[in-house]
Structure formats: C-alpha cells, structure tokens
Design an enzyme around this catalytic site. Structure first.
Site, PDB file in Angstrom:
ATOM      1  N   ASP A 133       1.114  -1.199  -0.108  1.00 23.35           N
ATOM      2  CA  ASP A 133       0.047   0.125  -0.069  1.00 23.35           C
ATOM      3  C   ASP A 133       0.934   1.156   0.017  1.00 23.35           C
ATOM      4  O   ASP A 133       1.967   1.352   0.152  1.00 23.35           O
ATOM      5  CB  ASP A 133      -0.931  -0.142   1.111  1.00 23.35           C
ATOM      6  CG  ASP A 133      -1.933   1.036   1.449  1.00 23.35           C
ATOM      7  OD1 ASP A 133      -2.155   1.713   0.267  1.00 23.35           O
ATOM      8  OD2 ASP A 133      -2.404   1.306   2.583  1.00 23.35           O
ATOM      9  N   ASP A 155      -9.228   3.822  -1.894  1.00 20.50           N
ATOM     10  CA  ASP A 155     -10.093   4.212  -0.721  1.00 20.50           C
ATOM     11  C   ASP A 155     -11.332   4.524  -1.434  1.00 20.50           C
ATOM     12  O   ASP A 155     -11.716   5.734  -1.385  1.00 20.50           O
ATOM     13  CB  ASP A 155      -9.716   5.084   0.091  1.00 20.50           C
ATOM     14  CG  ASP A 155      -8.327   4.482   0.791  1.00 20.50           C
ATOM     15  OD1 ASP A 155      -8.240   3.141   0.469  1.00 20.50           O
ATOM     16  OD2 ASP A 155      -7.631   5.264   1.482  1.00 20.50           O
ATOM     17  N   GLU A 205       2.666   5.088  -3.798  1.00 17.29           N
ATOM     18  CA  GLU A 205       2.560   6.180  -4.839  1.00 17.29           C
ATOM     19  C   GLU A 205       3.959   6.979  -5.082  1.00 17.29           C
ATOM     20  O   GLU A 205       4.287   7.314  -6.161  1.00 17.29           O
ATOM     21  CB  GLU A 205       1.449   7.143  -4.715  1.00 17.29           C
ATOM     22  CG  GLU A 205       0.266   6.431  -4.761  1.00 17.29           C
ATOM     23  CD  GLU A 205      -0.317   5.564  -3.598  1.00 17.29           C
ATOM     24  OE1 GLU A 205       0.197   5.574  -2.603  1.00 17.29           O
ATOM     25  OE2 GLU A 205      -1.210   4.505  -3.855  1.00 17.29           O
TER      26      GLU A 205
HETATM   27  O1  MIG Z   1      -3.891   6.085   4.799  1.00 18.13           O
HETATM   28  O2  MIG Z   1      -3.448   0.582   5.720  1.00 18.13           O
HETATM   29  O3  MIG Z   1      -6.039   2.156   0.640  1.00 18.13           O
HETATM   30  O4  MIG Z   1      -6.824   0.053   2.088  1.00 18.13           O
HETATM   31  O5  MIG Z   1      -6.822  -0.098   4.797  1.00 18.13           O
HETATM   32  C1  MIG Z   1      -4.554   4.764   4.603  1.00 18.13           C
HETATM   33  C2  MIG Z   1      -4.454   1.274   6.091  1.00 18.13           C
HETATM   34  C3  MIG Z   1      -3.671   3.525   4.599  1.00 18.13           C
HETATM   35  C4  MIG Z   1      -4.770   2.860   2.632  1.00 18.13           C
HETATM   36  C5  MIG Z   1      -5.393   1.696   1.959  1.00 18.13           C
HETATM   37  C6  MIG Z   1      -6.480   0.989   2.772  1.00 18.13           C
HETATM   38  C7  MIG Z   1      -5.783   0.677   3.903  1.00 18.13           C
HETATM   39  C8  MIG Z   1      -5.217   1.709   4.719  1.00 18.13           C
HETATM   40  N1  MIG Z   1      -4.400   2.571   3.971  1.00 18.13           N
END
Ligand code: MIG
Length: 978
Positions: free
Chosen positions: A555, A632, A558
């Site tokens: 995650d 999200d 980016e």
């Molecule tokens: O800033 O890891 O898109 O699926 O549950 C949020 C916590 C960080 C974003 C992801 C989301 C995940 C969440 N993450």
C-alpha cells in the site's frame, strides 16, 4: 530533539482515532481539491495548454518550430534516424533533437525524440545540482519486456515527394508512416488510410535546456513596463521554481516538458489511460457542456475520499490509450514516468463523407504533456481490440498467472486485531458455510508500524495462526508499506540507512517524511542493491512467523507521504542514478511492488510457488507482478457503480487483475448495498471485501438473514465458476486479453455498444453480467449486441434479439446471462476454500447458439507452482457440433517435461455432468447417450450413459443433462447425442 516515546505514540494513536471519529460526522465526504493541482497550478501543464492555444489561434502567424533536417535522415535495419531542429527565439538559435522511428515486427512503430547533450559550457550555466543532466530515458527499462523485434520488411518507400519520407512496415507492408519534414509531423496509415497523426495541430513542444538568467528584481514603477514586455514572451514564472500548498519545488534543471498532439481521424471513442474514477469512454476535457474542464491527469497520488466522474489523478497510471471505431482499433502508448496530463477533444471529422458508416463523423484529438523525460511513443495499428491487447502485452508483459487462491474470495478489514480474532473470523466463515480463501492483515498487526514485526501483545503466535488457516488451505496476506519507521532499535531502518538504500532529498541526504509510523524513510527500489536487500527481509527466518501461506499487500507506494506536496514526495528528491523523483514518479510504485514480488520468489530455497502481491500504485508493466485495487472508495451506491467502468478500463489497459473494495472502504454500507456489492464483486477479477478501521464489522455472516444467505450464494457462484475464471486468467497471461471485457471488445462492430461500461463479459466464456448498482432496484436493463440467444444463468430464461432486455432482479438475483455458442466449465461442489476443490470433478455447461453449436476451453494446472511452464497443465477445447450431434474434447496444450506426471494425477479427474442449454426438442424422450474415451479398453470403449431432457417452459429454454459420463478431464472423449 524529538524522539517518539511510548506515550507520544499512544497520543498519535488517540489523535488519529479522533480525526477518524470527526470524519464520521462530516456529512458529505468530498475530496480536498485544494490538495491537488489543477492544470493551471502545474507550471508545465499551463504552459503547454497556453502553447496549444497559440497554435490554434486562427489569426496568429504561428508555425510549429520543429523541422526535421532532411540531410540528417538515415534508414537502417528497420530504424529511421534524423535530427529535428527546433528554432528558438528571435535570434533563430536552433536546438538539436535526435529522432528515431523504429519499426517493429508486430506492426508497431516507436518514435523517440531526445535532446542532444549540450556543450559543457551550457550545462555549467544551469542551476547547480546533483541531479543528472540528461533527459530521463530509463522508463523502458521498467516497463518494456519484449515486442521490440525489428521489422525486417520495413523499407523506405520508393515513391518520393519533396519534404516527405515514407516507410512501409508491418504485416505484409500494410502499414505506412508518412513523415513530413517541415514542420515535423507523422501520419500512420494502415491499408492506405490514416489512423493516427502526430503533431498535426502543431502542439509538439520540447522545452529545451537553457541557462538560468537571473533577472533583476523590478524596481518600483518598472513593474508594469516589465509585465508588458513579458506578455509577448513565454511565461517564465514557473521555470526555475514552483510552489504549491506551502511546498517549493526547486526545479534545478528548469523547464523540460515534452508535449505532442495525437489525433485519431474518424474515431469518436477513446479509452484507457487509467487510473481515473470516470467513464470508460473518455470525455472531452476542454469546453462545452458535460465535459471536464481539466485534462486527465496521471500523477500517482493517495487521493483521500476521491470523487467520481472526474479526470483527477488517482493511485496508478498507465499512459496507454486506444481509439475504437467500427472495424478498427488503434492505440498509443506514451512511455513517460513523469507527471502527465492529457487533453481530449472531439471535432467534426475532416474525413471523406463517403467513407462514413464505418468511420465516425468525429475525430478525437488528444494533447499529451509530461513534465520531463524523452518523448517515447508507441503506435499500435490493430486492427482489432485483441490485436491491441496482444501487441501492448508483448511490450509491457502479460498478466502473471496467479495462484488459484488469488482469484477466489479475500476477506480483509483494517484491522483484524489479533491472531485470536483472525482464527475467530475463520471459524465463523466455516460455521456459516461461507467459502473464502484469504484473510488479510492491515497495518495494525505490526509492532508500532514497524514492518516485518508483529505486535507483541496482539499477535503473540503468528505461527499458530498460519497453521490454523492452513488446515483449510487458507492463506494470510500481510501488509508491507514502503515507509520505514525512523526509530531506535529497528534493524530494518538501521540497515536501510547504513547501506544507503533510502530515497534522498535534493541535497543528497536521506529524505525524511511523515507517514503512518511518524517520521519515516523510503526504500528506493530503483536501486538494484535495495531489491537485493529487500529480498533478505522476507526470508522466513527474517520475517519470523511467516510461512509459505503468507503473501503480501503493498500500500502507500505512490508514494504516500502525509506531509509531502500533494501527499507525495518532493519532485526534487533523488533516486538511484541521480534521477530526480520528478522523472520517475509514476514508476515508483511499480519498483516497490516489483521488489516485493522478487522477494516472495526467493523466501526459501527450492520454494517454487507463484508469489501474490497486491499493489495500490502501478504503471504500465505492473500486470507482470500481481493485482491492483482501486483504493479508498466509499460505501455508497455511486462508488459501487463507478467500480465497473474502472475495472473494465484496467482490463483493456493491460492490467486486468483488478478489483474494488467490496462494501466500500469509508463508511458503513446498508445491508442492501453490502449484498449488491458482493454480487457485483463476484465479477471483479480481484475479489476482496475491505473496510476502514472506523467502520462496523461486515463480514458476510454479520448482516444476518436473508442477506448472509444471499451473499453466500454470490460467493458460491464465484467458486463454482473458478474453472472459467482461471481459464480467463490463463488467456490473459498468454494473449494480454482482458479478464472481464466491455461490450466493444467482444462486439467491435456494434457501434451502439461502444460506450457501454456497466456490464461485463467474463473472458471468452460468453458469460455476461450486469450488476445491480442502484438502491431499491428490482430489475436491470441489459444490452445484448447480437442476435444470439442469451440464457439466464440460473433458470435458462431466453432473451433473443439485439438490444435492451429487462431482467427481473430482486435482491437475491444476480443478472447473469450466457451467450449462445459457449461451453462453460464449472465445479459445482460447495467447499470452504478453493484449495479444497483441487480434485473436484467438473461440470460443463453447453450453451447452444442459434445454429445449435457451441465451443469453449478449459485450462487447469496445479494452481500453485510454476510447473505449468514445463507442461504440467491440461488445456482442452470442447466442441458441440450440430452436424455430428456430438460433444468432443480435444487437447490444445503443448507438452513439456512435467506433462505426463500431471496427467497421471489431475488428468484423471472426471467430468461429472454435462448440461446442454437450448437443447433441441428432438431430444425429447431420449434417455441415453453414448460415451467413448480415447485409450479406454475395448469393452469400455462405448458406454451408455443416463440422459434426461427437460422441455422448454414458457420463456425458459429446454435443457438436458448427461449424468456422470465418467470421462477424464485430461483425455480425449466424445459424447454422442445422435
Ligand atoms: O492511509 O493501511 O488504501 O486499503 O486499509 C490509509 C490502512 C492507509 C490505505 C489503503 C487502505 C488501507 C489503509 N491505507
């Protein structure tokens, strides 16, 4: 100095909870537009739009300053080279831009334009910096894996015209590039017709290197005079630095954008360039009603509470666009990793009205602008959607064939809070007889957001948890993010720093920013040494508590940086090779995902299981590594609806292993919404329920009757169709075809269906789904493009005739049709996980077409290892032929070293049932069919098998069943219905 203590961390936690709590009461959630740039706020985008405006102004004497120097042109081994001269300024100084046009065997042409390295003196004049002083030219290193074979037949055309160079290339020399010298432009033709034009409108722009000249600050009174003087010149205000939201980008290399207009004459529809929460058919971005007033933006970013129907950037980017019309699909792949904006406009076609009927009366015009790098564009001439996916896939790679579990159902939430919790959820699925394959752990499993650790209080026995899951062949996915906590006694951060593997700031020191763990560093996966190090962290004895059934979720790649400009890294940060972050931003996420994939491959010597890694950020090529999800979303009906075009668009853009959070990430879905989302989710190639930390639990067993039962049916449908899904994944992995397909892809000649993006076909199976995405709906209108019969999947109600059909869809009904002409493989025995279905027999559903024929394929391997690369698979073609009245199975697979062994085991699995939908009425009264199998003993060569016929009932088609023909899936066989 601040150092995080236990209590300060607790307070951070409380603070985060508090912010989250507040957000529960924010009435309408909305993206914060002010956090992300508009084109006007992005210096190079604004400059290039202004440039385009000047070029379009009719009254101006403007002429594109890019001219190909005829004397410089050479042609050798399928490649044309030359120098484009750009005339600069009033003095007429020229900038030399080396051009190559490479003609590839696939029929694709690749055009690159670079900028000649300047004399030493020039460079010294540039702002002092540690950054490289050439244009970024390594995007292909990450994105391209093949398809570059040169076209041996490409040749300069003998017919000459002054000021033009022509090259014939492609299959049978049917493609032609017509290169005009002054101003420089190219037309790409197929069969004598122009399909794609470069620089037709003269928007080509390469902002050349130049020294920074300090201008004296205007004295009072002089300001107005200076402004007037500048107005006639270019807007230099964002050349040497640029500020946004309190952050200043120092831009040590000054302006260096690349831009080009690309037109598709006679094409009304363009698709692609994900990721955007918009329709599949791209909208116009300038002027007019119903259009966007911003270009589509590609700048991977963590966009909080993203809005729908918007060209705003999202987490990933694939700069690949295709244009489609009746009889032709073409594409352009703009290989650039920097921030990119794309304007789309449509104009009345200049094409010959006589050719209308095939061509659209509309031309689509696009304008591409990237902040830095070389110009590198691939031109794909189709002519079919399949050709486009194939040639694009040859360049950037096909989807990795995932393990079988990865295409089953995934259960996630932020967070399952302890190992006990995980085992408890697992037990409840079993108690309710709901199938699932994978349970996921979000960031809270770690010890204080230190990846590769477990929270010592809540995950005390991860080994036991894994063992528990393994009993039903279930897996665990744990999250690992790229931000590494800046804290004491954390070997991972110590090694990252001591080995010098972190991304650097503009001064060459480790870049420090803020993310979940607080102060953090980012691993720079552009560096091969980082990948080598990253691999060591995943070894079972390094990431303790993990095992062969642990997989990974990436995650925030980016990368997401809470205190960075636009929630990401400063553009003047430096990566391996001294490239600026600006140059590589959109590839960054892929490099991290790639390192994770490589690490999973090498966790243990001799382990040959296929990795699974989910990513949020992606680029062209990420499909070779794993799956993506759309980030999200919100638990709202509109987001459920938006997920369908997004997933379809991923598919035609070469990265089909895609899905959206089922249930919606933010907020609590109603039981109805949750149920409908599961029904839609069964058609996402990547099928995962997920929820934000502040939401209530919503596992399928939570909502209760009748919702739980209905959701269970949806999940069972996914599991029943796993053989069809897996076959579709195999096709994607060998041909680049999407896994779920939009109407235009399946029916490229049906111009009424070109913009349809709310219904989907699964692979080549003929299964057509139209998910219900509206509250309270009790029917849907589904579009069928041809005059084949379409049968309801569940009760064989027949829909005939091209056009819209209404399907009743009360809450427990999934609108799913079977197009006549296909044979669909299934496994009908309900199990707790896909792993437990491995040896289950198959059911074949033979769906007859108008003429009474049908065909289909089945691909089966161990769903786990790479043995399929050595022939350990079964690949069958089934055909029902009306003329011979027989259903046959023939082998269409190649063989390899492991074929024989595999056939000895899996090959013996039976086909336990054949269902024929649309069975001919002459079968009435028939009670037996004759089955023969290759290699069977003489006595058993022909056996009679029970057959039942069910006559048509109202609109419900006649159907028939062959019960237990006892044929092996790995063998050739024939069922005779005569
Ligand atoms: O800033 O890891 O898109 O699926 O549950 C949020 C916590 C960080 C974003 C992801 C989301 C995940 C969440 N993450």
């Amino acid at each position: 100095m601040y150092s995080p203590t236990a209590s300060s961390l607790r307070w951070t936690g409380v603070f985060l909870l508090f912010t989250a709590f507040c957000s529960l009461f924010t009435p309408a959630v909305m993206v914060k537009h002010e956090n992300f740039k508009t084109c006007d706020q992005s210096g190079f985008c604004k400059r290039n739009r202004a440039y385009a405006d000047v070029a379009t102004e009719i009254s101006s004497n403007w002429k594109s300053p890019y001219n190909l120097d005829a004397k410089s042109i050479t042609f050798e081994d399928g490649q044309l080279s030359g120098t484009i001269l750009k005339t600069v300024g009033k003095a007429g100084e020229t900038v030399r831009l080396p051009l190559t046009v490479t003609f590839l065997e696939s029929g694709t042409a690749r055009v690159t334009v670079d900028e000649e390295k300047r004399q030493k003196g020039d460079i010294v004049l540039r702002h002092d910096s540690k950054a490289r002083k050439e244009r970024y030219n390594e995007a292909s290193k990450w994105a391209i894996v093949g398809g570059l074979k040169i076209s041996s037949g490409a040749a300069l055309s003998r017919e000459t015209e002054v000021g033009t160079t022509k090259v014939h290339y492609g299959p049978a020399g049917k493609h032609e590039a017509v290169i005009h010298h002054s101003p420089f432009s190219i037309q790409f033709k197929r069969d004598g017709e122009t399909h794609i034009k470069f620089n037709e409108r003269g928007f080509m722009n390469m902002e050349h290197w130049r020294p920074k000249i300090e201008k004296p600050e205007p004295k009072e009174g002089e300001e107005q005079a200076l402004k007037t003087a500048e107005a006639t010149d270019e807007d230099e205000s964002t050349w040497w630095d640029e500020s946004f939201g309190g952050n200043t980008d120092t831009k040590p290399r000054g302006p260096e954008s690349v831009a080009l207009d690309i037109s598709f004459p006679g094409y009304e529809h363009v698709y692609g360039i994900p990721e955007h929460a918009s329709k599949m058919a791209l909208k116009e971005t300038r002027g007019g009603d119903g259009n966007y007033n911003e270009p589509y933006r590609l700048y991977n970013a963590d966009v909080f509470e993203y809005e729908l129907d918007s060209p705003m950037t999202l987490y990933g980017s694939i700069p690949f666009m295709q244009a489609h019309r009746k009889g032709s699909t073409v594409g352009v792949f703009w290989l650039n990793a920097a921030e990119t904006w794309i304007d789309v406009t449509k104009a009345k076609s200049g094409t010959n009205p006589l050719s209308l009927g095939v061509k659209s009366a509309v031309d689509t015009q696009t304008h591409w602008t990237s902040e830095s790098g070389i110009l590198d564009v691939f031109v794909l001439l189709g002519p079919t959607p399949k050709d486009i996916s194939q040639t694009y896939g040859e360049l950037t790679g096909f989807t990795a064939l995932p393990q079988q579990f990865a295409i089953a159902y995934h259960q996630c939430r932020w967070n399952y809070v302890s190992d006990q919790d995980v085992m408890d959820v697992d037990r409840r699925f079993d108690k309710h007889k709901i199938p699932y394959d994978v349970i996921w752990l979000d960031i809270e499993y770690t010890d204080g957001k230190k990846y590769f650790t477990w929270d010592p209080l809540t995950f005390t026995d991860p080994k036991k948890m894994h063992k528990h899951l393994n009993k039903r062949e279930r897996k665990l996915v744990a999250i690992i993010d790229p931000h590494i906590k800046n804290t004491d006694k954390y070997p991972v951060v110590e090694e990252l720093k001591s080995k010098g593997l972190a991304v650097k700031n503009k001064d060459g020191n480790d870049y420090e920013g803020w993310c979940w763990p607080g102060s953090s560093y980012w691993v720079d996966c552009f560096n091969p040494a980082s990948i080598a190090w990253w691999k060591t962290l995943f070894k079972y004895d390094s990431f303790k508590g993990t095992g062969p059934n642990t997989f990974i979720w990436n995650d925030m790649n980016e990368p997401s940086v809470f205190n960075g400009p636009e929630t990401t890294m400063p553009k003047d940060n430096l990566h391996y090779g001294n490239w600026e972050h600006r140059d590589v931003h959109n590839i960054n996420g892929m490099t991290f995902h790639n390192a994770t994939y490589d690490a999973l491959l090498e966790r243990k010597k001799g382990d040959i299981r296929r990795p699974f890694a989910l990513t949020r950020s992606f680029f062209a090529g990420s499909q070779r590594i794993g799956a993506m999800w759309t980030g999200d979303n919100l638990a709202e009906w509109s987001h459920l609806a938006a997920s369908i075009p997004m997933v379809l668009n991923q598919g035609i853009s070469g990265f089909p292993f895609a899905g959206a959070d089922v249930g919606g990430f933010f907020g609590n879905p109603s039981k109805e919404l949750l149920t409908r989302w599961y029904q839609a989710g069964t058609f996402y190639p990547f099928f995962r329920g997920h929820a934000h930390i502040d939401t209530r639990r919503r596992e399928p067993y939570i909502p209760g009757s009748p919702y739980t039962e209905i959701i269970t049916q949806a999940l069972r449908l996914r599991y029943q169709l796993l053989p069809a899904w897996y076959t579709a994944f195999h096709e994607a992995s060998t041909t680049g075809a999407p896994i779920v397909r939009p109407n235009f892809y399946v029916h490229p000649e049906d111009d009424k269906g070109f913009a349809i993006d709310d219904q989907l076909y699964i692979g080549s199976t003929g299964l057509l789904a139209k998910p219900v995405v509206a509250e309270g709906a009790d029917s849907v209108s589904i579009y069928t493009a041809d005059d084949q019969p379409y049968y309801d999947y569940f009760d064989y109600t027949t829909y005939s005739g091209a056009g819209h059909h209404t399907i009743k869809a009360p809450l427990d009904k999934i609108p799913l049709l079977m197009q006549g002409g296909h044979i669909i493989p299934r496994r009908d025995r309900p199990r707790r996980s896909s792993g437990l279905m491995k040896w289950d027999p198959f059911t074949l559903v033979v769906v007859l077409d108008k003429a009474g024929n049908a065909e289909g394929t089945l691909y089966v391997d161990d769903g786990e290892t790479f043995d399929f690369e050595q022939g350990a698979y079964i690949h069958r073609h089934f055909q029902f032929d009306k003329a011979t009245k027989a259903l046959t199975s023939i082998n269409i697979g190649d063989t390899g070293a492991k074929t024989a062994a595999w056939h000895k085991t899996m090959g013996k699995v039976r086909v336990e049932r054949v269902i024929i939908v649309g069975a001919p009425s002459e079968w009435k009264g028939k009670t037996e069919v004759v089955v023969s199998e290759e290699g069977a003993k003489e006595s058993a060569r022909k056996k009679k098998v029970e057959f039942t016929f069910h006559p048509a009932l109202g609109k419900k088609a006649a159907w028939a069943v062959v019960r237990d023909p006892k044929v092996a899936v790995g063998k050739g066989w024939k069922i005779d219905f005569s």
